[in-house]
Design an enzyme around this catalytic site. Structure first.
Site, PDB file in Angstrom:
ATOM      1  N   ASP A  28      67.176  10.481  15.077  1.00 16.31           N
ATOM      2  CA  ASP A  28      68.103   9.364  15.119  1.00 16.31           C
ATOM      3  C   ASP A  28      68.852   9.327  13.777  1.00 16.31           C
ATOM      4  OD1 ASP A  28      69.156   6.747  15.731  1.00 16.31           O
ATOM      5  OD2 ASP A  28      67.567   5.906  14.480  1.00 16.31           O
ATOM      6  N   PHE A  29      69.915   8.539  13.679  1.00 13.45           N
ATOM      7  CA  PHE A  29      70.658   8.453  12.411  1.00 13.45           C
ATOM      8  C   PHE A  29      70.398   7.127  11.674  1.00 13.45           C
ATOM      9  CE2 PHE A  29      74.636   7.417  10.067  1.00 13.45           C
ATOM     10  CZ  PHE A  29      74.534   8.402   9.097  1.00 13.45           C
ATOM     11  N   ASP A  30      70.911   6.017  12.227  1.00  7.46           N
ATOM     12  CA  ASP A  30      70.795   4.728  11.532  1.00  7.46           C
ATOM     13  C   ASP A  30      69.342   4.263  11.408  1.00  7.46           C
ATOM     14  OD1 ASP A  30      73.688   3.488  11.233  1.00  7.46           O
ATOM     15  OD2 ASP A  30      73.617   4.504  13.170  1.00  7.46           O
ATOM     16  N   ASP A 203      63.678   5.140  14.622  1.00  3.03           N
ATOM     17  CA  ASP A 203      63.149   3.836  14.185  1.00  3.03           C
ATOM     18  C   ASP A 203      63.314   2.721  15.212  1.00  3.03           C
ATOM     19  OD1 ASP A 203      66.027   3.756  13.793  1.00  3.03           O
ATOM     20  OD2 ASP A 203      65.681   1.839  12.800  1.00  3.03           O
TER      21      ASP A 203
HETATM   22 MG   LIG Z   1      68.037   3.856  14.454  1.00  3.83          MG
END
Ligand SMILES: [Mg+2]
Length: 261
Positions: A28-30, A203
């Protein structure tokens, strides 16, 4: 930052993972590679992320991918990663390098386009955004009553068709002809690269669908608190960087050592 900050079971799992013939590293990124910031447009990966992911993607038999809820163009701009890194946007409906649809999905896409054109015909301020695996109906520039009427027609019509996945936003409704969850995206990627094992890091709740698809020597790493189906956990994005650096070191060592030694 040293590898000692990582839980000992995770270190062992990384060591086993680094020995797999074809490795897929997906993240994932954010909130995973970039700290969460108030303004989503200001999100940037941690300083070492670009270097370590670029190095991993440059190794033989090693593929790297980001899977995000962001639009693909956004993700490409913010992440600043080279083309060797696969980017998947909109939870799996946009793939960098294109996405080959099945003949059935292509037929559905064409049928959707015709029906949506019929629905919006004659209304001012309503437009279609045709993407490879989806079509978005934008009503932002229409009169509010017109916008509401068009959205309702989409909801009660093609939104209900078999094989159509619906995402609603502010003044937009998007219909996709492929599964749009991170688990389905992960399956597409591992098939595409022929991965023999995968690590997925994330996350958020949308990452759980990807954790649920992992098996065998795959590892799932949840970032931060909260319930998770992931087998491992780290505290924050800086620890994710440590995971990636550890994996890079071990993968390099592994690839320098002929099998059987
Ligand atoms: Mg995220």
């Amino acid at each position: 930052v040293s590898v000692e900050v990582l839980p000992v079971e995770l270190r062992g799992a990384i060591e086993r993972l680094a020995r797999t013939p074809v490795l897929l590293i997906a993240s994932d990124f954010d909130g995973t590679l970039s700290p969460i910031v108030e303004d989503p447009a200001a999100a940037r990966p941690l300083p070492e992320v670009v270097d370590v992911l670029t190095a991993l993607a440059g190794l033989p038999d090693t593929a790297v991918a980001l899977i995000s809820g962001r639009a693909l163009r956004d993700l490409a701009e913010l992440s600043g990663l080279p083309a060797e890194v696969h980017l998947v946007g909109s939870h799996g409906s946009e793939f960098s390098g294109g996405l080959r649809l099945t003949p059935a999905a292509e037929e559905l896409h064409a049928r959707l386009r015709r029906e949506l054109q019929r629905i919006i015909a004659g209304w001012d301020g309503v437009g279609l955004e045709v993407k490879p695996a989806s079509i978005a109906v934008h009503v932002r520039r229409a009169r509010p009553d017109v916008g509401a009427q068009v959205i309702r027609a989409v909801q009660s019509g093609p939104s209900r068709w078999d094989g159509v996945e619906v995402t609603e936003g502010k003044a937009v409704i998007e219909l996709a002809v492929v599964r749009t969850d991170k688990g389905a995206a992960l399956d597409v990627l591992r098939q595409r690269v022929g991965a023999t094992a995968t690590v997925f890091i994330g996350d958020d709740v949308t990452d759980e669908k990807a954790f649920l698809r992992l098996r065998g020597h795959d590892i799932g790493i949840k970032v931060g608190d909260g319930d998770s189906a992931a087998s491992h956990r780290v505290a924050d994005p800086p620890q994710v960087v440590t995971v990636l650096k550890t994996l890079l070191d071990q993968r390099r060592t592994r690839l320098d050592t002929p099998p059987g030694r």
